[in-house]
Design a protein around this motif. Structure first.
Motif, short mmCIF file in Angstrom:
data_model
loop_
_atom_site.label_atom_id
_atom_site.label_comp_id
_atom_site.label_asym_id
_atom_site.label_seq_id
_atom_site.Cartn_x
_atom_site.Cartn_y
_atom_site.Cartn_z
N GLU A 94 58.65 -13.69 83.48
CA GLU A 94 58.14 -13.33 84.70
C GLU A 94 56.62 -13.63 84.88
O GLU A 94 56.33 -13.88 85.85
CB GLU A 94 58.30 -11.73 84.74
CG GLU A 94 59.82 -11.25 84.87
CD GLU A 94 60.57 -11.21 86.14
OE1 GLU A 94 59.65 -11.49 87.13
OE2 GLU A 94 61.76 -10.85 86.41
N THR A 95 56.05 -13.41 83.62
CA THR A 95 54.57 -13.53 83.55
C THR A 95 54.11 -14.94 83.56
O THR A 95 52.91 -15.03 83.93
CB THR A 95 54.04 -12.99 82.16
OG1 THR A 95 54.65 -13.74 81.21
CG2 THR A 95 54.40 -11.41 81.91
N ILE A 142 63.20 -21.65 85.70
CA ILE A 142 63.18 -20.15 85.50
C ILE A 142 64.07 -19.30 86.09
O ILE A 142 64.64 -18.46 85.55
CB ILE A 142 61.65 -19.78 85.55
CG1 ILE A 142 60.76 -20.62 84.67
CG2 ILE A 142 61.47 -18.32 85.25
CD1 ILE A 142 59.36 -20.30 84.06
N GLY A 143 64.30 -19.51 87.31
CA GLY A 143 65.04 -18.57 88.17
C GLY A 143 66.60 -18.63 87.48
O GLY A 143 67.22 -17.46 87.38
N GLU A 183 51.24 -28.89 90.58
CA GLU A 183 52.25 -30.03 90.72
C GLU A 183 53.81 -29.88 90.10
O GLU A 183 54.56 -30.56 90.87
CB GLU A 183 51.61 -31.28 89.90
CG GLU A 183 51.33 -30.58 88.24
CD GLU A 183 50.53 -31.91 87.76
OE1 GLU A 183 51.26 -32.89 87.12
OE2 GLU A 183 49.30 -31.82 87.49
N ASN A 184 54.01 -28.95 89.17
CA ASN A 184 55.45 -28.60 88.96
C ASN A 184 55.98 -27.31 89.12
O ASN A 184 56.90 -26.76 88.58
CB ASN A 184 55.60 -29.23 87.54
CG ASN A 184 54.64 -28.40 86.49
OD1 ASN A 184 54.10 -27.50 86.74
ND2 ASN A 184 54.54 -28.95 85.25
N ARG A 185 55.06 -26.47 89.94
CA ARG A 185 55.56 -25.16 90.30
C ARG A 185 56.94 -24.98 90.80
O ARG A 185 57.80 -24.19 90.20
CB ARG A 185 54.45 -24.64 91.00
CG ARG A 185 54.75 -22.85 91.07
CD ARG A 185 53.50 -22.40 91.99
NE ARG A 185 52.24 -22.63 91.04
CZ ARG A 185 51.06 -22.50 91.63
NH1 ARG A 185 50.99 -22.31 93.21
NH2 ARG A 185 49.78 -22.48 91.18
N ASP A 186 57.15 -25.92 91.63
CA ASP A 186 58.52 -26.12 92.46
C ASP A 186 59.66 -26.30 91.50
O ASP A 186 60.77 -25.32 91.55
CB ASP A 186 58.70 -26.86 93.50
CG ASP A 186 57.81 -26.51 94.71
OD1 ASP A 186 57.49 -25.22 94.62
OD2 ASP A 186 57.61 -27.16 95.56
N VAL A 187 59.63 -27.19 90.49
CA VAL A 187 60.59 -27.51 89.54
C VAL A 187 60.70 -26.45 88.67
O VAL A 187 61.78 -25.94 88.40
CB VAL A 187 60.26 -28.91 88.79
CG1 VAL A 187 61.21 -29.46 87.97
CG2 VAL A 187 59.80 -29.93 89.92
N TYR A 237 68.77 -24.85 79.59
CA TYR A 237 67.64 -24.82 80.72
C TYR A 237 66.46 -24.51 79.87
O TYR A 237 65.51 -25.13 80.75
CB TYR A 237 68.15 -23.48 81.50
CG TYR A 237 69.18 -23.64 82.60
CD1 TYR A 237 68.91 -24.48 83.66
CD2 TYR A 237 70.44 -23.46 82.30
CE1 TYR A 237 70.17 -24.61 84.68
CE2 TYR A 237 71.55 -23.66 82.79
CZ TYR A 237 71.45 -24.24 84.23
OH TYR A 237 72.42 -24.52 85.06
N LEU A 238 66.21 -23.99 78.96
CA LEU A 238 65.02 -23.68 78.24
C LEU A 238 64.59 -25.18 77.71
O LEU A 238 63.30 -25.26 77.87
CB LEU A 238 65.41 -22.67 76.88
CG LEU A 238 65.18 -21.30 76.94
CD1 LEU A 238 65.26 -20.65 75.62
CD2 LEU A 238 63.65 -21.04 77.59
N ARG A 239 65.40 -25.76 77.11
CA ARG A 239 64.92 -27.20 76.92
C ARG A 239 64.34 -27.96 78.01
O ARG A 239 63.42 -28.59 78.01
CB ARG A 239 66.26 -28.18 76.41
CG ARG A 239 66.75 -27.30 75.06
CD ARG A 239 67.45 -28.47 74.29
NE ARG A 239 68.93 -28.69 74.71
CZ ARG A 239 69.75 -28.08 74.40
NH1 ARG A 239 69.60 -27.25 73.38
NH2 ARG A 239 71.25 -28.39 74.87
#
Lengths: 293, 956
Positions: free
Chosen positions: B460-461, B476-477, B467-471, B110-112
């Motif tokens: 969290e911060t 991150i979730g 444009e890529n906030r949703d993805v 996920y980090l990748r």
């Protein structure tokens, strides 16, 4: 050229075709109606199943090879690393008859000569062939007492001498190497080509010619030794396996030229204990070379 | 149709189970307990897990079945009510150095993904932030320039670490690139130009040049796409406008306005150290590389070089005509030292010379007087590069381009090498270009090195563009959910970059538990093995909470456990017993904790109700004058601590998980003692000094690794009983008549009298392709493992096969007149191994059993007068309270005859029984590594800051 022109007319509207390059004899030599024409078509990068076609145009056979642009460029720029390879010779005489991409002109311009950095490596490879024919010729005249067959090997060596001569001047060489060298330096080629082609040589003459090969290589030893000394400069012993791996070659071809340099006292011929398989208990000695400096 | 609410097991006869039938409630937490060897694991793992797994695998296609090993059918009449079953055991994961906490938990994946979608690159020259662009967008942007503009695509060139420029250039040329720019000047690789190795240059590579036309767009896209793989997945390219100036604002939002670099589209594999093109070039993604350790080149420092001080692969003095002989002789003459001086008496500058060479200074090669012929090198001048340099360059050659047909095999060189943090990537495992990509200002390695709560808080911060906030928030979730689970289960002190092989079996089990919870499956059946192991009493409640969470989302959890807290929290308890081995296998008690307490025959009930307990020793041993003193211990999280460990007493090292106990005892103390005593080829953890090693004769680490991997190895062979038993049999009149030797009674001896049909295994394994392998009793020896004629030899009426079938208890009675055997068997029995068969294959022993067999071996051979240090890491694993007393008695025995014992333990009953405690902490991870308390249990119990002290108060 009519056939080529009409071929170009047909592909001009194909946006996939970036350039048409005429290679082979048509580009630099006299042709006759039995000649086929070698053409390389540079295309937009894409995956295709078939890269070669035989096309008939105006009654003439066109051997067309397709080359995706990026691959072609990489191939051309790397070809020199193998030292004046066939690719370089093949395309150095090529003619760009149609292109939509101006940068390709520079590409073809660049390979018209062998780079100074590539000359020693190229010369080394041809010298390896030359020394191989020299050894064969010497064997047939001395051990087998067959001067005629030894003369045949001298003729084979003639092409290597011609190619070395061209290479040293930075000229790419191909099948017409002997002719080119003859025009440039007929005296050099006489004992290797003109004399053996015109008559039967005696045993003494053959031995003298072999001696001339040695002289020729010795004269140019500074160029030949350059890549070898550079490779051995870390002063580690390098076995034939390592040498072949480094230079992408196989077998004992390069050992002729390394042996020659060792005879001349430039490098040292030594050996290294190896096992033939990882599980072997018995050890054998592999030929290796060392630069002592 | 009613829903089945129980798992019904009828007629279980696996191992020592005695036709046992039991019901286990579904969707509840059930603890199976009982004394060691009573058959808990047989019921939980062999019967329940084994059957569940086998039936599940039965449902897959024959094709798939032929590709996985099949399971044996458990010896049980029927098991009803099973659901898909997952076992969470304590097995340590693989030893692959590439496996990390991040990879096993999938958090690294996920980090990748996070970095490939939201990573910000930087200009390699000035650090200007770069947003990634797809090849098509780059091409489109370039195409917006006026037609006939000449554009050049370039890429930065990085010199390959530890190599010269030629090596880097050779590599580029092989990939098909000839034209470079060095400090802005054209540089063709086909021409001869030298670069100064000591200087650094700005080198760029010309990928391609275009004159823009109407239809350039597609080829431009393709060229950029093709350039990335051909340049080993380089992700930064430079777009330079050659004809005229680029229109103002051309690089705005596209690349670095000053240096014109642009970041290409990134994929998750660009951040994977297991992808060769993304991994660091030197360590190839392992984070560690091999360097030569001079210590390993000297095998006998007390000898001289000419008498074999050096490893014989470095210099073999018997080969008098070798090149090395000439070299060393010449060096000795040039630098005026003698090859006959003992190595440890050679001055330091000469030892330096031998290891690190003459720094390029040539040495005249002389023929040694002892040589039989003149070496070709004689008379020439050559510099000597030193053993260390020579071996390292051989190793590098081997790694980079040689084959196995080379003379120097890697093992020979590797023998002299140790792993060190990779000097190029400093342990980050990735190429430095990848580390320039950041999220929130930090690169992927920095995130992986954070402790989990810190990483969670950092994520969290973070804020991202529209444009890529949703993805990104989805990714991150996912990461945060997984991190929280790990934190909740008590693994707050680890980081994602921690190597899997450095974490304990208990920690790995908890990681697996957390991944199971994150799967949020319901209706599953989980079988766990002692999840409380390796946990400080403070943290054991966290594991119980996690188990309850698993249950509450709708799963059945079966736990094999000895821990009283876990037992008390269970919904249902099953006690198997009453004794070990043949004395066990029955259900002693069933029900809630209250029901068990009432059961008079239940040993667990007695301890639960407090009727039985391990007493606090009435008197502690006094500390003597002898100490081991460690100074400046800094390994992992240890905070440069100094401490004295008293010798001759029973010392217990305590502290919450991750507080640095293992780093201190296993990494520093044990390894350094091993090095001091045997010159072992290991590297001790970071510390300044260790004093006091001279007080000890030997150091013995009694760990839980298997005692043997051979199916013919068994407790009798390990303890050394079997040699004596063989001798006994060979001495029988019948055997003497037939000419049998002791060797002929060995199971491993091919020409002896073992059954040759089953080669002494007693069983025949038949491979049935896509069905489970079937084990059948050998038809020739009928499972006796020996041929008929040998079995005719009897000792007191028993054949050798009968003896191997005896339990330790039975053998103890049988061999009562044989002093040696009786002594060893008695010790095994005292350690609670009475139920074990002498001939039980080592491969079937649990970790705890293997540890106790080793302990028995040590106890049996102790002699008075010697002073050994015994180190035990969590010896209570797999032990029931009633067995812990036996273990303690044995440890006391070791101490009482003058040895020292150090135990790393969380079990309060062991801690309170120690003479001296060293409590590390106060917390795990970066907040740990200090000594919180030292002294007797009573003294430690008074220390407020000590978690251990707090819990101790309740038991003292």
């Amino acid at each position: 050229m009519k056939a080529v022109d009409s071929f170009v007319e047909k592909v001009r509207n194909d946006i996939n075709v970036i350039a048409v390059v005429v290679c082979g004899s048509l580009s630099y030599d006299v042709v006759w109606d039995k000649s086929d024409i070698d053409i390389t078509v540079i295309i937009r990068d894409q995956k295709i199943d078939n890269y070669a076609y035989c096309i008939i145009e105006d009654g003439i056979t066109l051997s067309v090879e397709l080359a995706p642009r990026s691959k072609f460029k990489r191939y051309l720029e790397s070809s020199g690393s193998l030292g004046g390879s066939f690719t370089q010779a093949y395309f150095s005489n090529a003619q760009l008859v149609y292109t939509t991409d101006d940068s390709l002109y520079e590409c073809f311009e660049e390979i018209k000569s062998i780079g100074i950095g590539d000359i020693p490596l190229t010369a080394l490879r041809i010298a390896a062939d030359l020394l191989h024919f020299r050894a064969k010729s010497l064997k047939w005249v001395k051990a087998r007492k067959d001067p005629l067959y030894a003369q045949y090997f001298l003729l084979m060596a003639a092409e290597s001498v011609a190619n070395t001569e061209l290479c040293l001047q930075g000229i790419p060489f191909s099948r017409n190497g002997i002719q080119k060298a003859l025009t440039q330096n007929p005296e050099l080629m006489r004992p290797f080509y003109l004399d053996p082609m015109s008559r039967r040589l005696s045993e003494e003459e053959i031995l003298a010619t072999i001696h001339k090969i040695d002289d020729y290589l010795t004269r140019n030893i500074d160029v030949l030794k350059q890549p070898v000394v550079e490779y051995l400069s870390d002063r580690d012993l390098k076995t034939m396996t390592m040498i072949n791996k480094h230079s992408h070659s196989a077998g004992d071809a390069l050992s002729y030229v390394f042996d020659f340099l060792a005879e001349k006292g430039i490098i040292e011929k030594v050996s290294k204990t190896i096992r033939l398989t990882p599980k072997s208990k018995a050890t054998v000695e592999e030929i290796g070379y060392l630069y002592v400096g | 149709m009613s829903v089945r609410t129980t798992i019904e097991i009828t007629g279980a006869k696996q191992n020592n189970l005695k036709n046992t039938s039991v019901e286990i409630p579904r969707d509840k937490m059930t603890v199976i307990t009982g004394v060691s060897g009573s058959g808990k694991s047989s019921l939980a793992f062999d019967v329940i897990y084994g059957e569940g797994q086998r039936r599940f695998l039965d449902s897959i296609s024959t094709f798939a079945k032929s590709r996985i090993s099949q399971l044996k059918k458990a010896k049980v009449d029927s098991v009803r009510g099973l659901s898909p079953v997952i076992a969470i055991e304590q097995k340590k994961s693989n030893n692959n150095p590439r496996s990390t906490v991040g990879t096993v938990t999938d958090i690294n994946d996920y980090l990748r993904l996070l970095f490939s979608t939201a990573g910000i690159g930087q200009c390699p020259e000035c650090g200007h932030p770069l947003k990634q662009m797809t090849a098509a967008r780059i091409a489109e942007h370039i195409s917006s320039l006026p037609k006939e503009t000449v554009v050049e695509l370039r890429a930065p060139v990085y010199k390959i670490y530890g190599e010269d420029y030629d090596f880097t250039f050779h590599n580029l040329r092989e990939k098909g690139y000839k034209n470079l720019l060095v400090d802005g000047e054209p540089f063709s690789l086909a021409e001869k130009k030298e670069l100064d190795e000591t200087k650094s240059y700005h080198i760029e590579l010309v990928i391609d040049r275009f004159t823009l036309k109407n239809d350039s767009y597609i080829q431009l896209t393709k060229t950029i796409e093709a350039a990335m793989p051909s340049l080993d997945e380089d992700i930064i390219i430079k777009v330079e406008v050659l004809s005229g100036n680029a229109p103002s604002g051309f690089y705005e939002g596209f690349g670095c306005p000053r240096h014109h670099f642009t970041l290409c589209e990134m994929q998750p594999f660009h951040f994977s150290f297991n992808t060769p093109n993304s991994a660091c070039n030197t360590c190839l993604g392992a984070g560690l590389s091999y360097v030569v350790e001079p210590r390993f080149l000297v095998v006998a420092p007390e000898k001289s070089i000419s008498k074999g001080a050096l490893k014989n692969t470095v210099y073999n003095p018997s080969n008098k005509d070798s090149y090395r002989a000439v070299q060393l002789y010449s060096l000795s003459k040039a630098y005026n030292f003698s090859l006959d001086t003992p190595f440890h008496k050679l001055p330091n500058h000469i030892i330096d010379l031998l290891f690190y060479g003459t720094k390029g200074e040539p040495v005249k090669m002389l023929n040694p007087p002892f040589s039989t012929k003149t070496n070709w090198i004689t008379g020439r001048e050559r510099p000597f590069w030193g053993f260390v340099h020579e071996l390292e360059s051989w190793h590098k050659n081997y790694m980079r381009r040689t084959t196995t047909a080379e003379a120097y095999e890697p093992s020979f060189v590797k023998d002299c090498m140790i792993e060190k943090i990779c000097p190029e990537c400093n342990g980050a495992r990735l190429k430095k270009q990848r580390l320039q990509v950041t999220v929130g200002g930090l690169n992927i390695d920095q995130l992986c090195k954070m402790q989990l709560p810190e990483l969670c808080a950092f994520l969290e911060t973070l804020e991202f563009e529209e444009e890529n906030r949703d993805v990104v928030s989805t990714i991150i979730g996912e990461i945060k959910t997984r991190l929280r689970l790990l934190i909740d289960i008590g693994l707050y002190y680890i980081s994602l970059s921690r190597r899997s092989d450095s974490i304990s079996g208990g920690e790995m089990q908890r990681i697996k538990m957390s991944t199971q919870i994150s799967s949020e499956l319901m209706g599953m059946l989980y079988v766990m093995d002692e999840p409380s192991i390796g946990l400080h009493p403070r943290d054991s409640c966290r594991v119980i909470d996690t188990i309850k969470k698993l249950r509450d989302i709708g799963n059945t959890v079966i736990v094999v456990e000895h821990d009283m807290e876990t037992i008390k929290s269970a919904d249902h308890i099953i006690e198997i017993g009453p004794g070990p081995g043949i004395h066990g296998g029955n259900i002693v008690a069933c029900g809630m904790a209250g029901d068990i307490m009432k059961e008079a025959s239940s040993p667990t009930g007695r301890y639960l109700s407090g009727k039985a307990e391990i007493p606090v020793p009435k008197k502690r041993r006094n500390l003597g004058d002898l100490f081991l003193s460690i100074q400046g211990a800094r390994e992992n999280n240890l905070k440069n601590i100094d401490l004295d460990i008293p010798l001759g007493v029973f010392v217990c090292v305590t502290g919450v998980s991750g507080s640095g106990k293992s780093s201190l005892i296993n990494e520093i103390l044990y390894k350094q003692l091993k090095i001091n005593m045997t010159g072992a080829r290991i590297e001790a953890g970071e510390h300044d000094y260790l004093f006091g090693a001279t007080h000890l004769n030997n150091v013995i680490n009694i760990d839980q690794t298997p005692i043997g991997r051979n199916s013919k190895s068994n407790p009798a062979t390990y303890i050394g009983l079997y040699d004596k038993i063989r001798e006994l049999f060979a001495a029988q009149p019948e055997a003497v008549d037939r000419g049998y030797r002791a060797l002929d009674f060995s199971l491993t001896h091919a020409n002896g009298t073992r059954c040759e049909h089953c080669t002494g295994d007693g069983i025949i394994v038949t491979n049935l392709q896509f069905m489970a392998d079937i084990e059948t009793v050998c038809p020739v020896c009928k499972g006796m493992r020996f041929s008929g004629e040998e079995l005719e030899i009897k000792y007191l009426g028993k054949s050798i096969a009968d003896i191997l079938d005896m339990t330790v208890e039975e053998a103890l009675v049988f061999f009562k007149d044989h002093r040696y055997l009786h002594h060893k068997l008695k010790i095994m029995n005292e350690l609670g191994l009475g139920y074990m068969c002498l001939g039980q294959s080592s491969t079937t022993l649990s970790g705890g059993e293997a540890q106790r067999v080793k302990l028995a071996y040590e106890l049996a051979k102790i002699k008075k007068g010697a002073h050994n240090l015994y180190i035990l890491d969590e010896p209570t694993t797999g032990l029931h309270l009633s067995d812990i007393q036996k273990l303690l008695d044995c440890l006391y025995k070791l101490v009482d005859i003058g040895h020292s014992v150090i135990v790393i333990e969380h079990h309060l009953d062991v801690i309170k029984s120690a003479d001296y405690l060293i409590d590390l902490g106060p917390e795990g991870g970066s907040n740990g590594g200090y000594i919180v308390a030292e002294g007797t249990p009573e003294q430690v119990a008074k220390v407020e800051a000590s978690h251990t002290g707090r819990y101790l108060r309740s038991v003292l």
